[in-house]
Scaffold this motif. Structure first.
Motif, mmCIF file in Angstrom:
data_model
loop_
_atom_site.group_PDB
_atom_site.id
_atom_site.type_symbol
_atom_site.label_atom_id
_atom_site.label_comp_id
_atom_site.label_asym_id
_atom_site.label_seq_id
_atom_site.Cartn_x
_atom_site.Cartn_y
_atom_site.Cartn_z
ATOM 1 N N LYS A 218 -4.980 -9.838 17.634
ATOM 2 C CA LYS A 218 -4.839 -7.937 18.202
ATOM 3 C C LYS A 218 -4.132 -7.124 17.399
ATOM 4 O O LYS A 218 -4.260 -5.959 17.454
ATOM 5 N N TRP A 219 -3.556 -7.124 16.182
ATOM 6 C CA TRP A 219 -2.913 -6.584 15.167
ATOM 7 C C TRP A 219 -3.766 -5.634 14.631
ATOM 8 O O TRP A 219 -4.779 -6.192 13.967
ATOM 9 N N GLN A 220 -3.235 -4.085 15.025
ATOM 10 C CA GLN A 220 -3.903 -3.063 13.846
ATOM 11 C C GLN A 220 -2.859 -2.556 13.045
ATOM 12 O O GLN A 220 -1.730 -2.031 14.072
ATOM 13 N N ALA A 221 -3.058 -2.436 11.456
ATOM 14 C CA ALA A 221 -1.944 -1.560 10.997
ATOM 15 C C ALA A 221 -2.062 -0.265 11.330
ATOM 16 O O ALA A 221 -2.458 0.156 12.204
ATOM 17 N N ALA A 222 -0.804 0.188 11.100
ATOM 18 C CA ALA A 222 -0.442 1.971 11.911
ATOM 19 C C ALA A 222 -1.299 2.709 10.565
ATOM 20 O O ALA A 222 -1.911 3.965 10.917
ATOM 21 N N SER A 223 -1.095 2.191 9.544
ATOM 22 C CA SER A 223 -2.374 3.218 8.555
ATOM 23 C C SER A 223 -4.019 3.249 8.781
ATOM 24 O O SER A 223 -4.161 4.241 7.625
ATOM 25 N N GLY A 224 -4.292 2.181 9.674
ATOM 26 C CA GLY A 224 -5.841 1.907 10.106
ATOM 27 C C GLY A 224 -6.825 1.862 8.914
ATOM 28 O O GLY A 224 -7.832 1.537 9.543
ATOM 29 N N GLN A 225 -6.509 0.991 7.808
ATOM 30 C CA GLN A 225 -6.930 0.606 6.624
ATOM 31 C C GLN A 225 -7.316 -0.792 6.988
ATOM 32 O O GLN A 225 -5.882 -1.708 6.910
ATOM 33 N N MET A 226 -8.143 -1.342 6.661
ATOM 34 C CA MET A 226 -8.676 -2.861 6.961
ATOM 35 C C MET A 226 -7.270 -3.717 5.729
ATOM 36 O O MET A 226 -7.006 -4.836 6.444
ATOM 37 N N GLU A 227 -7.176 -3.631 5.005
ATOM 38 C CA GLU A 227 -6.761 -3.784 3.927
ATOM 39 C C GLU A 227 -5.098 -4.609 4.487
ATOM 40 O O GLU A 227 -4.431 -5.521 4.441
ATOM 41 N N ASP A 228 -4.548 -3.038 4.782
ATOM 42 C CA ASP A 228 -3.066 -3.726 4.971
ATOM 43 C C ASP A 228 -3.330 -4.472 6.408
ATOM 44 O O ASP A 228 -2.550 -4.992 7.275
ATOM 45 N N THR A 229 -4.362 -4.179 7.252
ATOM 46 C CA THR A 229 -4.738 -4.912 8.875
ATOM 47 C C THR A 229 -4.505 -6.225 8.535
ATOM 48 O O THR A 229 -3.662 -7.183 9.013
ATOM 49 N N ILE A 230 -4.909 -6.800 7.822
ATOM 50 C CA ILE A 230 -5.408 -8.597 7.283
ATOM 51 C C ILE A 230 -4.355 -8.765 6.565
ATOM 52 O O ILE A 230 -3.430 -9.202 6.719
ATOM 53 N N LYS A 231 -3.522 -8.164 5.847
ATOM 54 C CA LYS A 231 -1.984 -8.016 4.879
ATOM 55 C C LYS A 231 -0.682 -8.309 6.296
ATOM 56 O O LYS A 231 -0.418 -9.218 6.009
ATOM 57 N N GLU A 232 -1.258 -7.669 7.325
ATOM 58 C CA GLU A 232 -0.307 -7.507 8.133
ATOM 59 C C GLU A 232 -0.393 -9.085 9.235
ATOM 60 O O GLU A 232 0.531 -9.613 9.979
ATOM 61 N N LYS A 233 -1.308 -9.068 9.742
ATOM 62 C CA LYS A 233 -2.157 -10.390 9.722
ATOM 63 C C LYS A 233 -0.926 -11.873 9.833
ATOM 64 O O LYS A 233 -0.571 -12.358 10.116
ATOM 65 N N GLN A 234 -1.396 -11.284 8.225
ATOM 66 C CA GLN A 234 -1.432 -12.372 6.991
ATOM 67 C C GLN A 234 0.120 -13.142 7.277
ATOM 68 O O GLN A 234 0.749 -14.573 7.537
ATOM 69 N N TYR A 235 0.559 -11.575 6.880
ATOM 70 C CA TYR A 235 2.281 -12.061 7.275
ATOM 71 C C TYR A 235 2.770 -12.797 8.864
ATOM 72 O O TYR A 235 3.956 -13.314 8.697
ATOM 73 N N ILE A 236 2.539 -11.737 9.441
ATOM 74 C CA ILE A 236 3.080 -12.422 11.057
ATOM 75 C C ILE A 236 2.659 -13.406 10.913
ATOM 76 O O ILE A 236 3.220 -14.339 11.441
ATOM 77 N N LEU A 237 1.372 -13.947 11.193
ATOM 78 C CA LEU A 237 1.102 -15.821 11.388
ATOM 79 C C LEU A 237 2.477 -16.375 10.155
ATOM 80 O O LEU A 237 2.825 -17.492 10.493
ATOM 81 N N ASN A 238 2.265 -16.483 8.838
ATOM 82 C CA ASN A 238 3.121 -16.508 7.971
ATOM 83 C C ASN A 238 4.565 -17.460 8.259
ATOM 84 O O ASN A 238 4.778 -18.069 8.268
ATOM 85 N N GLU A 239 4.955 -15.768 8.389
ATOM 86 C CA GLU A 239 6.364 -15.517 8.808
ATOM 87 C C GLU A 239 6.335 -16.777 9.771
ATOM 88 O O GLU A 239 7.665 -17.160 10.394
ATOM 89 N N ALA A 240 6.062 -16.577 11.493
ATOM 90 C CA ALA A 240 5.640 -17.183 12.444
ATOM 91 C C ALA A 240 5.483 -19.017 12.107
ATOM 92 O O ALA A 240 6.408 -19.983 12.867
ATOM 93 N N ARG A 241 4.839 -19.049 11.421
ATOM 94 C CA ARG A 241 4.639 -20.806 10.924
ATOM 95 C C ARG A 241 6.196 -21.227 9.871
ATOM 96 O O ARG A 241 6.627 -22.211 10.352
#
Length: 135
Positions: free
Chosen positions: A35-58
Motif C-alpha cells: 500500500k506504500w505511497q511515496a511522499a513525493s507522489g512520483q511513481m518512480e519514488d514509490t516503486i523504489k521505496e516499495k522495493q527498499y521496504i521489501l528488500n530490507e525486510a527480507r
C-alpha cells in the motif's frame, strides 16, 4: 527435576507466541509495502521505496531467522515495530539518521576514543541497531 520441567514448558509457550508475533510483523511489512505511497507522489519514488521496504525486510528477517536468545529476539521485534511506526509517521521508509558530533559525548574519566565508541553505541536508537550491519 520438577522445577526444571515447568520452565522448559513456559519457554516453549513463549517461543510460539514470539513466533506468531514475528510472523505477524513480517506480514504487516509486506502489506505496508503493497500500500506504500511515496511522499513525493512520483511513481518512480514509490516503486523504489516499495522495493527498499521489501528488500530490507527480507534481508533482516533472513539474517535473524536463527536467533534463539529471547532478549535478542525481543530487541529485533522492538526495532521492527519502531521502524514501522517511524516510517508511517514521517512517510519515509529509510531509517532516520542520528546526529552526534565526533567526540561529542563526554567520557567519564578521559579514557579517550574507546569510551567514546562505547557511549556512541549505547546512545544509538533502537531503530538503527541493525542498519549499519546491513547497509
Amino acid at each position: 527435576m520438577q522445577i526444571i520441567l515447568p520452565s522448559i514448558l513456559v519457554g516453549r509457550k513463549m517461543t510460539m507466541a514470539t513466533r506468531q508475533e514475528v510472523l505477524g510483523l513480517y506480514r504487516r511489512i509486506f502489506r505496508l509495502a503493497k500500500k506504500w505511497q511515496a511522499a513525493s507522489g512520483q511513481m518512480e519514488d514509490t516503486i523504489k521505496e516499495k522495493q527498499y521496504i521489501l528488500n530490507e525486510a527480507r534481508t533482516l528477517f533472513q539474517k535473524n531467522k536463527n536467533l534463539t536468545d529471547t532478549d535478542l529476539i525481543k530487541q529485533c521485534i522492538d526495532e521492527c515495530t519502531a521502524r514501522i511506526e517511524i516510517g508511517l509517521h514521517y512517510q519515509i521508509p529509510y531509517p532516520r539518521p542520528i546526529h552526534l558530533p565526533p567526540m561529542g559525548l563526554t567520557p567519564l574519566r578521559g579514557r579517550g576514543l574507546r569510551s567514546q565508541e562505547k557511549l556512541r553505541k549505547f546512545s544509538k536508537p533502537i531503530y538503527l541497531k541493525s542498519h549499519d550491519e546491513v547497509s
